[in-house]
Design a protein around this motif. Structure first.
Motif, mmCIF file in Angstrom:
data_model
loop_
_atom_site.group_PDB
_atom_site.id
_atom_site.type_symbol
_atom_site.label_atom_id
_atom_site.label_comp_id
_atom_site.label_asym_id
_atom_site.label_seq_id
_atom_site.Cartn_x
_atom_site.Cartn_y
_atom_site.Cartn_z
ATOM 1 N N ALA A 97 28.304 10.174 55.327
ATOM 2 C CA ALA A 97 28.023 11.613 55.445
ATOM 3 C C ALA A 97 27.852 11.984 56.915
ATOM 4 C CB ALA A 97 26.769 11.961 54.647
ATOM 5 N N LYS A 98 27.077 11.172 57.620
ATOM 6 C CA LYS A 98 26.794 11.428 59.032
ATOM 7 C C LYS A 98 28.085 11.426 59.851
ATOM 8 C CE LYS A 98 24.335 8.396 61.451
ATOM 9 N NZ LYS A 98 23.285 7.352 61.415
ATOM 10 N N ARG A 99 28.928 10.454 59.600
ATOM 11 C CA ARG A 99 30.138 10.294 60.401
ATOM 12 C C ARG A 99 31.233 11.303 60.041
ATOM 13 N NH1 ARG A 99 30.711 4.737 62.650
ATOM 14 N NH2 ARG A 99 28.579 3.956 62.673
ATOM 15 N N SER A 100 31.113 11.927 58.868
ATOM 16 C CA SER A 100 32.171 12.858 58.449
ATOM 17 C C SER A 100 31.678 14.301 58.463
ATOM 18 C CB SER A 100 32.656 12.495 57.044
ATOM 19 O OG SER A 100 31.624 12.703 56.096
ATOM 20 N N GLY A 101 30.532 14.525 59.071
ATOM 21 C CA GLY A 101 29.963 15.869 59.076
ATOM 22 C C GLY A 101 29.712 16.369 57.656
ATOM 23 N N GLY A 102 29.390 15.466 56.753
ATOM 24 C CA GLY A 102 29.050 15.832 55.383
ATOM 25 C C GLY A 102 30.244 16.067 54.470
ATOM 26 N N LYS A 103 31.448 15.884 55.013
ATOM 27 C CA LYS A 103 32.629 16.173 54.177
ATOM 28 C C LYS A 103 32.908 15.083 53.147
ATOM 29 C CE LYS A 103 35.346 19.131 57.224
ATOM 30 N NZ LYS A 103 36.507 19.064 58.139
ATOM 31 N N GLN A 113 39.780 6.811 56.767
ATOM 32 C CA GLN A 113 39.731 5.360 56.561
ATOM 33 C C GLN A 113 38.808 4.699 57.582
ATOM 34 O OE1 GLN A 113 43.836 4.133 56.716
ATOM 35 N NE2 GLN A 113 44.247 4.738 54.585
ATOM 36 N N LYS A 114 38.899 5.173 58.815
ATOM 37 C CA LYS A 114 38.091 4.571 59.879
ATOM 38 C C LYS A 114 36.596 4.832 59.639
ATOM 39 C CE LYS A 114 37.721 4.102 64.926
ATOM 40 N NZ LYS A 114 36.367 3.657 64.786
ATOM 41 N N ILE A 115 36.278 6.031 59.213
ATOM 42 C CA ILE A 115 34.877 6.357 58.924
ATOM 43 C C ILE A 115 34.330 5.407 57.858
ATOM 44 C CG2 ILE A 115 33.384 8.084 57.800
ATOM 45 C CD1 ILE A 115 35.119 10.227 59.308
ATOM 46 N N LEU A 116 35.095 5.203 56.801
ATOM 47 C CA LEU A 116 34.639 4.334 55.703
ATOM 48 C C LEU A 116 34.533 2.887 56.172
ATOM 49 C CD1 LEU A 116 36.756 5.936 52.837
ATOM 50 C CD2 LEU A 116 34.277 6.093 53.118
ATOM 51 N N GLN A 117 35.529 2.456 56.933
ATOM 52 C CA GLN A 117 35.519 1.079 57.421
ATOM 53 C C GLN A 117 34.334 0.849 58.374
ATOM 54 O OE1 GLN A 117 38.114 -1.615 56.634
ATOM 55 N NE2 GLN A 117 36.098 -2.407 57.174
ATOM 56 N N ASP A 118 34.110 1.759 59.282
ATOM 57 C CA ASP A 118 32.995 1.607 60.230
ATOM 58 C C ASP A 118 31.647 1.653 59.514
ATOM 59 O OD1 ASP A 118 34.867 1.464 62.211
ATOM 60 O OD2 ASP A 118 34.520 3.477 63.027
ATOM 61 N N ALA A 119 31.528 2.573 58.576
ATOM 62 C CA ALA A 119 30.269 2.675 57.830
ATOM 63 C C ALA A 119 30.025 1.407 57.010
ATOM 64 C CB ALA A 119 30.294 3.899 56.914
ATOM 65 N N ALA A 153 40.767 14.772 65.567
ATOM 66 C CA ALA A 153 39.722 13.837 65.140
ATOM 67 C C ALA A 153 39.084 14.294 63.851
ATOM 68 C CB ALA A 153 38.666 13.710 66.236
ATOM 69 N N ALA A 154 39.221 15.574 63.555
ATOM 70 C CA ALA A 154 38.562 16.098 62.358
ATOM 71 C C ALA A 154 39.506 16.161 61.163
ATOM 72 C CB ALA A 154 37.979 17.471 62.654
ATOM 73 N N ASP A 155 40.387 15.165 61.057
ATOM 74 C CA ASP A 155 41.300 15.136 59.912
ATOM 75 C C ASP A 155 40.560 14.558 58.700
ATOM 76 O OD1 ASP A 155 43.404 15.177 58.234
ATOM 77 O OD2 ASP A 155 44.604 13.675 59.301
ATOM 78 N N ILE A 156 39.592 15.334 58.264
ATOM 79 C CA ILE A 156 38.737 14.897 57.154
ATOM 80 C C ILE A 156 38.694 16.005 56.120
ATOM 81 C CG2 ILE A 156 36.442 14.040 56.525
ATOM 82 C CD1 ILE A 156 35.942 13.700 59.581
ATOM 83 N N LYS A 157 39.016 15.656 54.895
ATOM 84 C CA LYS A 157 38.969 16.653 53.809
ATOM 85 C C LYS A 157 37.667 16.480 53.034
ATOM 86 C CE LYS A 157 43.837 17.355 52.838
ATOM 87 N NZ LYS A 157 44.496 16.242 53.582
ATOM 88 N N PRO A 158 37.168 17.538 52.426
ATOM 89 C CA PRO A 158 36.003 17.348 51.572
ATOM 90 C C PRO A 158 36.396 16.477 50.369
ATOM 91 C CG PRO A 158 36.456 19.687 51.957
ATOM 92 C CD PRO A 158 37.631 18.921 52.469
ATOM 93 N N ARG A 159 35.655 15.422 50.157
ATOM 94 C CA ARG A 159 35.980 14.516 49.042
ATOM 95 C C ARG A 159 34.709 13.981 48.400
ATOM 96 N NH1 ARG A 159 41.393 12.543 49.683
ATOM 97 N NH2 ARG A 159 42.146 12.884 51.813
ATOM 98 N N ILE A 160 34.776 13.774 47.107
ATOM 99 C CA ILE A 160 33.699 13.081 46.392
ATOM 100 C C ILE A 160 34.192 11.664 46.128
ATOM 101 C CG2 ILE A 160 32.273 13.018 44.305
ATOM 102 C CD1 ILE A 160 31.707 15.628 45.435
#
Ligand code: TF8
Length: 337
Positions: free
Chosen positions: A57-63, A258-264, A25-32
């Motif tokens: 930020a909240k949904r990605s643990g700040g990544k 993608q899901k984090i961005l779509q949900d947000a 579930a944590a397949d999230i890279k730090p990205r700007i």
């Protein structure tokens, strides 16, 4: 030894099993993520970009860090669209009207007097019609995440109150870079001048144009009241905004990202519409206090405007828009049954 070892092993396996889905579930890279928009930070658009950034930020643990760039500091809507398509910028929000250079059918939203109220707009935009249109974007290099409300558009100018279409005669009116607006206002007798929003305040200030049309929120947040005298409530078009991402960039994101961005995006949509509508209720009073002369246009005169704008509909349909127009009218017909 053996007996001692077993429970320990079991423990490790359990811990591993628990950790595994979390790691997935944590397949999230730090990205700007550079997110551009045209209005000021202190606007309904700016507030919603901020909320979107917080939510991501909240949904990605700040990544995932969404960095908002307001006031067209990354370019005007058309320039940003091109930057997204080329992969030089990650995200933006802007008018659907300026998307016609990318996908012509988006011009359908600009035809006058289609949506009767915000509820109709929400239902059609979030429903099959609006989603189908957004679904055309990936083939053009963009991913459409959601619609926001720009709002019902009204006319301001320095010459006279608009009480009927004849009052547009000879008024130099800035419009968005979109043929439907040019046709519509020319048919009213105005001199329609297409111009990027980023250049609008200066054009009004220097009297290069006499007027413009936008929702009351924007007339307030862009301080058009400083350079415009008359505000005529015509509500001639319901204007959506659309949040888009660069497809080149999007395709390199993990499913989780993608899901984090779509949900947000969906969360931001609810916030943005509520915030915009609440602000619009206050804006009219604010603009009166700033000295603007505000008039309501009668229903009978709005109907005359709608009839007068028929050539804009005919031309849109003749230029390949017949099907999308029929679809939209069908969706509205369903709602009104
Ligand atoms: C316009 C639009 C603008 C938007 C905004 C800059 O008049 O209504 O509000 O394009 O994103 O250009």
């Amino acid at each position: 030894m053996k007996t001692l070892f077993k429970p320990l092993l079991a423990c490790l396996i359990t811990a591993g099993a628990l950790a595994a889905p979390q790691a997935l579930a944590a397949d999230i890279k730090p990205r700007i993520i550079r997110f551009g928009y045209g209005l000021a930070e202190d606007s309904n658009q700016g507030r919603a970009v901020k909320l979107f950034a917080d939510e991501v930020a909240k949904r990605s643990g700040g990544k995932l860090k969404v960095k908002g760039f307001g006031s067209a500091s990354l370019g005007n809507d058309v320039q940003m669209q091109n930057a997204l398509i080329g992969g030089a910028q990650e995200m933006m929000v802007g008018s659907t009207a300026t998307l016609v250079g990318v996908e012509k059918d988006f011009g359908v939203y600009d035809l006058p007097f289609l949506f009767a109220n915000e509820k109709e707009a929400d239902t059609v935009l979030d429903g099959p019609f609006g989603q189908k249109l957004i679904g055309r974007l990936p083939a053009k290099g963009l991913v459409g995440l959601t619609y926001w409300e720009n709002g019902f558009r009204n006319v301001t100018n320095t010459k006279r109150p608009i009480t009927r279409f004849e009052d547009f005669q000879g008024i130099k009116l800035r419009v968005m870079q979109n043929p439907v607006y040019i046709d519509m206002f020319n048919s009213f007798g105005a001199n329609a001048v297409p111009l990027a929003f980023a250049e609008l305040f200066t054009a009004l200030e220097t009297r290069a144009v006499d007027g413009q049309e936008n929702p009351v929120n924007t007339i307030q947040s862009s301080k058009f009241y400083e350079v415009q005298k008359y505000l005529s409530v015509t509500k001639h078009v319901y204007s959506p905004w659309v949040m888009t991402a660069s497809k080149k960039w999007w395709d390199g994101l993990s499913r989780d990202e993608q899901k984090i961005l779509q949900d947000a995006a969906v969360v931001s949509r609810a916030f943005e519409r509520k915030d915009s509508r609440a602000e619009a209720m206050r804006s009219v009073k604010f603009l009166t206090q700033q000295g603007m002369k505000i008039n309501m246009v009668s229903d009978a005169e709005l109907k005359r405007m709608r009839d007068k704008a028929k050539p804009a509909f005919d031309k849109f349909a003749a230029n390949g828009g017949a099907e999308v127009l029929k679809d939209l009218q069908g969706a509205l017909g369903q709602l009104r049954k």
